[in-house]
Design a protein around this motif. Structure first.
Motif, PDB file in Angstrom:
ATOM      1  N   TRP A  41      -4.799  12.742  -2.133  1.00  0.00           N
ATOM      2  CA  TRP A  41      -4.558  11.305  -2.025  1.00  0.00           C
ATOM      3  C   TRP A  41      -3.159  11.023  -1.494  1.00  0.00           C
ATOM      4  CZ3 TRP A  41      -6.797   9.602  -7.417  1.00  0.00           C
ATOM      5  CH2 TRP A  41      -8.196   9.511  -7.313  1.00  0.00           C
TER       6      TRP A  41
ATOM      7  N   GLY B  99      -3.109  12.150   2.180  1.00  0.00           N
ATOM      8  CA  GLY B  99      -3.994  11.255   2.913  1.00  0.00           C
ATOM      9  C   GLY B  99      -3.402   9.867   3.092  1.00  0.00           C
ATOM     10  N   ALA B 100      -2.661   9.384   2.082  1.00  0.00           N
ATOM     11  CA  ALA B 100      -2.030   8.065   2.188  1.00  0.00           C
ATOM     12  C   ALA B 100      -0.981   8.057   3.297  1.00  0.00           C
ATOM     13  CB  ALA B 100      -1.396   7.689   0.854  1.00  0.00           C
TER      14      ALA B 100
ATOM     15  N   GLU C 167      -0.937  10.192   5.962  1.00  0.00           N
ATOM     16  CA  GLU C 167      -1.591  10.415   7.254  1.00  0.00           C
ATOM     17  C   GLU C 167      -2.388   9.209   7.712  1.00  0.00           C
ATOM     18  OE1 GLU C 167      -3.760  13.903   6.281  1.00  0.00           O
ATOM     19  OE2 GLU C 167      -1.960  15.184   6.224  1.00  0.00           O
ATOM     20  N   SER C 168      -2.976   8.459   6.783  1.00  0.00           N
ATOM     21  CA  SER C 168      -3.762   7.289   7.167  1.00  0.00           C
ATOM     22  C   SER C 168      -2.897   6.195   7.775  1.00  0.00           C
ATOM     23  CB  SER C 168      -4.519   6.740   5.956  1.00  0.00           C
ATOM     24  OG  SER C 168      -3.627   6.192   4.994  1.00  0.00           O
ATOM     25  N   ARG C 169      -1.607   6.212   7.488  1.00  0.00           N
ATOM     26  CA  ARG C 169      -0.678   5.247   8.065  1.00  0.00           C
ATOM     27  C   ARG C 169       0.043   5.813   9.282  1.00  0.00           C
ATOM     28  NH1 ARG C 169      -1.425   4.271   2.846  1.00  0.00           N
ATOM     29  NH2 ARG C 169      -1.238   2.161   2.010  1.00  0.00           N
TER      30      ARG C 169
ATOM     31  N   ALA D 291       2.731   3.846   1.312  1.00  0.00           N
ATOM     32  CA  ALA D 291       1.804   4.963   1.138  1.00  0.00           C
ATOM     33  C   ALA D 291       1.862   5.495  -0.283  1.00  0.00           C
ATOM     34  CB  ALA D 291       2.133   6.074   2.132  1.00  0.00           C
TER      35      ALA D 291
ATOM     36  N   GLN E 179      -4.525   4.151  -6.389  1.00  0.00           N
ATOM     37  CA  GLN E 179      -5.712   4.991  -6.513  1.00  0.00           C
ATOM     38  C   GLN E 179      -5.798   5.638  -7.888  1.00  0.00           C
ATOM     39  OE1 GLN E 179      -5.541   7.429  -2.755  1.00  0.00           O
ATOM     40  NE2 GLN E 179      -7.721   6.972  -2.779  1.00  0.00           N
TER      41      GLN E 179
ATOM     42  N   ALA F  31      -7.347  -1.341   3.171  1.00  0.00           N
ATOM     43  CA  ALA F  31      -6.940  -0.892   4.497  1.00  0.00           C
ATOM     44  C   ALA F  31      -5.724  -1.707   4.907  1.00  0.00           C
ATOM     45  CB  ALA F  31      -8.071  -1.094   5.504  1.00  0.00           C
TER      46      ALA F  31
ATOM     47  N   THR G   2      -3.311  -6.561   4.187  1.00  0.00           N
ATOM     48  CA  THR G   2      -4.243  -5.583   3.625  1.00  0.00           C
ATOM     49  C   THR G   2      -5.592  -6.226   3.419  1.00  0.00           C
ATOM     50  OG1 THR G   2      -3.631  -6.147   1.366  1.00  0.00           O
ATOM     51  CG2 THR G   2      -2.413  -4.357   2.422  1.00  0.00           C
TER      52      THR G   2
ATOM     53  N   VAL H  55     -11.325  -2.104   1.182  1.00  0.00           N
ATOM     54  CA  VAL H  55     -12.163  -1.138   1.872  1.00  0.00           C
ATOM     55  C   VAL H  55     -13.516  -1.104   1.184  1.00  0.00           C
ATOM     56  CG1 VAL H  55     -12.469   1.287   2.443  1.00  0.00           C
ATOM     57  CG2 VAL H  55     -10.220   0.239   2.645  1.00  0.00           C
TER      58      VAL H  55
ATOM     59  N   ILE I  95     -15.083   6.726  -0.353  1.00  0.00           N
ATOM     60  CA  ILE I  95     -13.845   6.391  -1.053  1.00  0.00           C
ATOM     61  C   ILE I  95     -14.025   6.719  -2.529  1.00  0.00           C
ATOM     62  CG2 ILE I  95     -12.249   4.556  -1.665  1.00  0.00           C
ATOM     63  CD1 ILE I  95     -12.213   5.281   1.266  1.00  0.00           C
TER      64      ILE I  95
END
Length: 205
Positions: free
Chosen positions: A98, A101-102, A104-106, A162, A169, A177, A185, A188, A193
């Motif tokens: 998590w 991923g937080a 990388e997602s940004r 992030a 989470q 998102a 924001t 999602v 998820i």
């Protein structure tokens, strides 16, 4: 205060976060770097803290060999879990994913990431025997943020966002998102998820 560090601190203070997040400056640790700034953040539901922790920004203008850069971010995240979630043997790996991923997602560049995921169980006896067993999870991590066209200064506000995504989470809030350009924001609703269920009460001291 070096100009680069000042801009990094200003970006932290200007970060736009979810309304469930409360952020306050706090005293940073000493002797870790020539310059340091820290904030405490908590996911708040009424009077309850569903998850909390801190983010520390470190800066060494001369660079640091272990960091492979001049900036370093250090985070701590804590929450209480439901017993059934704590029994999942894959939970530590999921929580670490998590965090990465937080970032990388940004689209945030980072390096030299490392950390620990620790779970500790509490069982109550005697006068406290009426309390249900509790399990706390704690994530400690650090990484070197990459710069994003800010004169060598990392986008610390996006890194804070992030990190707060991880905080939400682990607190069991539905993911959102983020639109970095608009600073907005949205919830999602897609498949795939996974989040933890909200825990029962406030964070214990």
């Amino acid at each position: 205060m070096p100009p680069a560090f000042r801009r990094a601190v200003e970006a932290l203070r200007a970060a736009r976060l979810r309304p469930e997040i409360e952020v306050d400056p706090t005293r940073p640790p000493q002797r870790l770097a020539p310059h340091a700034y820290a904030v405490e953040a908590a996911v708040v539901d009424g009077e309850d803290d569903l998850a909390d922790g801190r983010l520390v920004l470190l800066h060494d203008p001369d660079g640091h060999e272990a960091w492979k850069g001049t900036f370093r971010l250090v985070t701590l995240v804590r929450a209480e879990l439901e017993p059934e979630m704590a029994a999942d043997p894959l939970l530590p790996e999921v929580c670490w994913s998590w965090l990465t991923g937080a970032l990388e997602s940004r689209g945030l560049a980072y390096g030299e990431a490392g950390g620990t995921v620790t779970m500790a169980g509490s069982h109550y006896f005697g006068a406290l025997a009426d309390r249900r067993p509790a399990t706390q999870i704690e994530i400690r991590a650090s990484w070197t943020p990459g710069s994003r066209g800010l004169g060598g200064v990392p986008d610390t506000g996006a890194h804070l966002s992030a990190r707060c995504g991880l905080l939400c989470q682990i607190a069991g809030l539905p993911p959102v998102a983020a639109d970095p350009a608009a600073g907005t924001t949205g919830t999602v609703t897609g498949a795939g998820i996974v989040s933890l269920p909200q825990r029962r009460g406030p964070q214990q001291a």
